[in-house]
Scaffold this active site. Structure first.
Site, PDB file in Angstrom:
ATOM      1  N   HIS A 157     -32.810  46.337 -10.204  1.00  0.00           N
ATOM      2  CA  HIS A 157     -31.358  46.471 -10.385  1.00  0.00           C
ATOM      3  C   HIS A 157     -30.899  46.018 -11.769  1.00  0.00           C
ATOM      4  O   HIS A 157     -29.778  46.296 -12.166  1.00  0.00           O
ATOM      5  CB  HIS A 157     -30.630  45.670  -9.296  1.00  0.00           C
ATOM      6  CG  HIS A 157     -30.801  46.272  -7.933  1.00  0.00           C
ATOM      7  ND1 HIS A 157     -29.812  46.990  -7.292  1.00  0.00           N
ATOM      8  CD2 HIS A 157     -31.869  46.307  -7.101  1.00  0.00           C
ATOM      9  CE1 HIS A 157     -30.251  47.425  -6.122  1.00  0.00           C
ATOM     10  NE2 HIS A 157     -31.507  47.021  -5.973  1.00  0.00           N
ATOM     11  N   ASP A 364     -26.390  44.905 -18.885  1.00  0.00           N
ATOM     12  CA  ASP A 364     -26.248  45.006 -17.430  1.00  0.00           C
ATOM     13  C   ASP A 364     -27.038  46.192 -16.919  1.00  0.00           C
ATOM     14  O   ASP A 364     -27.061  47.250 -17.577  1.00  0.00           O
ATOM     15  CB  ASP A 364     -24.762  45.184 -17.066  1.00  0.00           C
ATOM     16  CG  ASP A 364     -24.389  44.425 -15.806  1.00  0.00           C
ATOM     17  OD1 ASP A 364     -25.278  44.252 -14.943  1.00  0.00           O
ATOM     18  OD2 ASP A 364     -23.225  44.007 -15.693  1.00  0.00           O
TER      19      ASP A 364
HETATM   20  O1  F6P Z   1     -28.688  43.012 -10.363  1.00  0.00           O
HETATM   21  C1  F6P Z   1     -29.146  41.847 -10.117  1.00  0.00           C
HETATM   22  C2  F6P Z   1     -28.711  41.113  -8.862  1.00  0.00           C
HETATM   23  O2  F6P Z   1     -29.692  41.161  -7.892  1.00  0.00           O
HETATM   24  C3  F6P Z   1     -27.380  41.596  -8.316  1.00  0.00           C
HETATM   25  O3  F6P Z   1     -27.405  41.795  -6.979  1.00  0.00           O
HETATM   26  C4  F6P Z   1     -26.481  40.445  -8.497  1.00  0.00           C
HETATM   27  O4  F6P Z   1     -25.647  40.711  -9.561  1.00  0.00           O
HETATM   28  C5  F6P Z   1     -27.353  39.293  -8.767  1.00  0.00           C
HETATM   29  O5  F6P Z   1     -28.557  39.776  -9.242  1.00  0.00           O
HETATM   30  C6  F6P Z   1     -27.513  38.403  -7.578  1.00  0.00           C
HETATM   31  O6  F6P Z   1     -27.740  37.163  -7.982  1.00  0.00           O
HETATM   32  P1  F6P Z   1     -27.817  35.946  -7.001  1.00  0.00           P
HETATM   33  O7  F6P Z   1     -28.334  36.459  -5.711  1.00  0.00           O
HETATM   34  O8  F6P Z   1     -28.733  35.018  -7.713  1.00  0.00           O
HETATM   35  O9  F6P Z   1     -26.431  35.418  -6.903  1.00  0.00           O
END
Ligand code: F6P
Length: 484
Positions: A157, A364
């Site tokens: 992602h 991003d």
């Molecule tokens: O894109 C990366 C990601 O997995 C998104 O779901 C989100 O922005 C983030 O990282 C989630 O981070 P965390 O679970 O550490 O809050």
């Protein structure tokens, strides 16, 4: 087919609850409908000496949600450590922030292996495994080590950086070789996919043909699947949310003044400091814009135990206070700054209230806030999206006002332009963006990836290298995913 979806963070089926992060929120509606079992972390830890990993399983739409307690001895090293202090900064091209100890790496690998063992319990003869994100780069390899021969796919992602930057991650080669146990690896953009393949070719020295890498694991296809949203659902939610108390209170408080909105996790990749400096610059250069446009910045706290995040939290709070102190009036606050999350239904209403959406990350993967802001607009009177050229979404939403988030003056000018854009131009830009968003929905993304994953087994890629890993082989015609 029995689909098993795996991600670190999972979402329960309650759309009104705040959700941190794009991944969980984006996956929820499609996973619910698919009948898949979605496996992830419960957010709790427990002693890893137990024989069977403990999972709390509950119904989720047509399928189920399994939330696993991760081993207490390794959780910190895995989540705050290797995943978010080594991989996350590297994936977002912040090699200067990479911090990782050998113990962190060992914990990361332990948790990947632990998750693989836990997944065996959900495996059936026709299972297909779809692993999400950078927390589990080595999970496919651990599944193979346990003798799993069913198709395994991986979707990243986040962005994938240049060879030089990924080379700053300790054990990068070992990890990327482990990734090649996946049959299919999906990326958000062409650039991410090209960066990955260029590392595999130049640094590991493997052959890559038409996006297919041949390694000791067999064949791995790398392809691009830009993630989407459900624009119809978002538009409906935005319509409905007009009457939500938070949304109507916000409207009343504006007194006819325009609003810009930013919604982000409090993360250094999101460019919050530069964004706030751009608003400061705009009000300094154009004092006549004071009282005509203000900013609502929602910044949900995230990963607070990591030093870089703690520092950012105080830097942003201080900057907001300074800017409000300089430009504010007894009856006017330039920036409303909130450190909490909102459910999607309310967010949709907040987006619709704002004439300008500011999505200005330094890097991003996709940034679904950009797509959600567009989908939430009124077709008759849409707002304007100011979007970083470094968000994956900029590849599709090219009629947004694209900005370089390092150019504070340029952003200040663009925000002012957005706030005064005539209706005809706003509609023209918005319609073009809506066409793109409606073409590539989250449902389409999900279906494209699963189709491509199943095709890896059907024999079109050609013969494979010797066992131990079983192989499937073919690729078929492009069905919407872009293959490399
Ligand atoms: O894109 C990366 C990601 O997995 C998104 O779901 C989100 O922005 C983030 O990282 C989630 O981070 P965390 O679970 O550490 O809050």
């Amino acid at each position: 087919m029995n689909l098993v979806v795996v991600s670190n963070r999972v979402a329960r089926g309650k759309p009104n609850e705040p959700m941190t992060g794009g991944l969980a929120a984006a996956l929820l509606p499609v996973v619910e409908k698919s009948g898949a079992i979605w496996v992830g972390s419960s957010g709790r830890v427990r002693d890893g000496n137990q024989k069977e990993p403990f999972a709390e399983v509950e119904a989720l739409g047509a399928g189920a949600l399994a939330m696993l307690d991760l081993p207490s001895a390794h959780y910190g090293g895995y989540y705050e450590g290797f995943a978010n202090s080594a991989l996350w900064p590297a994936l977002h091209s912040r090699a200067d922030l990479i911090r990782a100890s050998e113990e962190d790496y060992a914990s990361y690998r332990e948790v990947n292996a632990f998750m693989a063992r836990a997944l065996l319990r959900f495996q059936k003869d026709d299972s297909v495994f779809w692993i999400q994100d950078y927390h589990f780069l080595a999970l496919g390899c651990e599944l193979r080590n346990l003798g799993v021969t069913r198709p395994t796919g991986f979707f990243l992602h986040t962005p994938w950086p240049s060879r030089a930057v990924i080379g700053g991650v300790p054990h990068h080669r070992e990890l990327i070789e482990a990734m090649l146990a996946y049959d299919l690896i999906g990326f958000q953009t062409d650039e991410d996919c090209e960066n990955f393949l260029s590392y595999v070719q130049a640094d590991i020295g493997l052959a890559v043909r038409d996006g297919v890498v041949t390694s000791r694991h067999g064949r791995t296809r790398a392809a691009v699947f830009p993630i989407g949203i459900d624009p119809e659902k978002f538009a409906q939610q935005a319509n409905k949310a007009i009457t939500h108390p938070d949304v109507s209170r916000l409207r009343h408080s504006l007194n006819g003044e325009k609003l810009a909105i930013g919604v982000d996790r409090l993360d250094y990749s999101k460019g919050l400091v530069n964004r706030i400096k751009a608003f400061d610059r705009m009000w300094t250069l154009h004092p006549q814009l004071k009282r005509t446009i203000s900013l609502l910045q929602i910044a949900t706290p995230s990963r607070g135990a990591i030093e870089a995040y703690g520092n950012l939290q105080s830097d942003v709070a201080k900057l907001v206070t300074d800017v409000n102190g300089i430009h504010g009036e007894v009856d006017w606050t330039p920036i409303r700054y909130l450190n909490k999350g909102f459910g999607q239904a309310v967010l949709a209403g907040l987006y619709r209230t704002a004439q300008v959406g500011v999505v200005t990350p330094l890097q991003d993967g996709m940034n679904l806030v950009a797509k959600e802001y567009v989908a939430a607009q009124s077709p008759a009177d849409p707002g304007v999206l100011v979007l970083s050229q470094f968000a994956g979404a900029a590849n599709e939403l090219d009629t947004a006002l694209l900005v370089n988030p390092h150019d504070i003056d340029g952003m200040a000018r663009t925000i002012a332009t957005a706030a005064s854009m005539p209706l005809t131009e706003r509609r023209m830009r918005w319609e073009a963006m809506m066409d793109k968003i409606s073409d590539r929905t989250i449902q389409q993304w999900f279906a494209d990836f699963i189709d491509a994953l199943q095709e890896t087994q059907s024999g079109a890629i050609g013969p494979v290298l010797p066992e131990p890993t079983p192989l499937w082989s073919r690729r078929s015609a492009d069905r919407g995913a872009r293959y490399h």
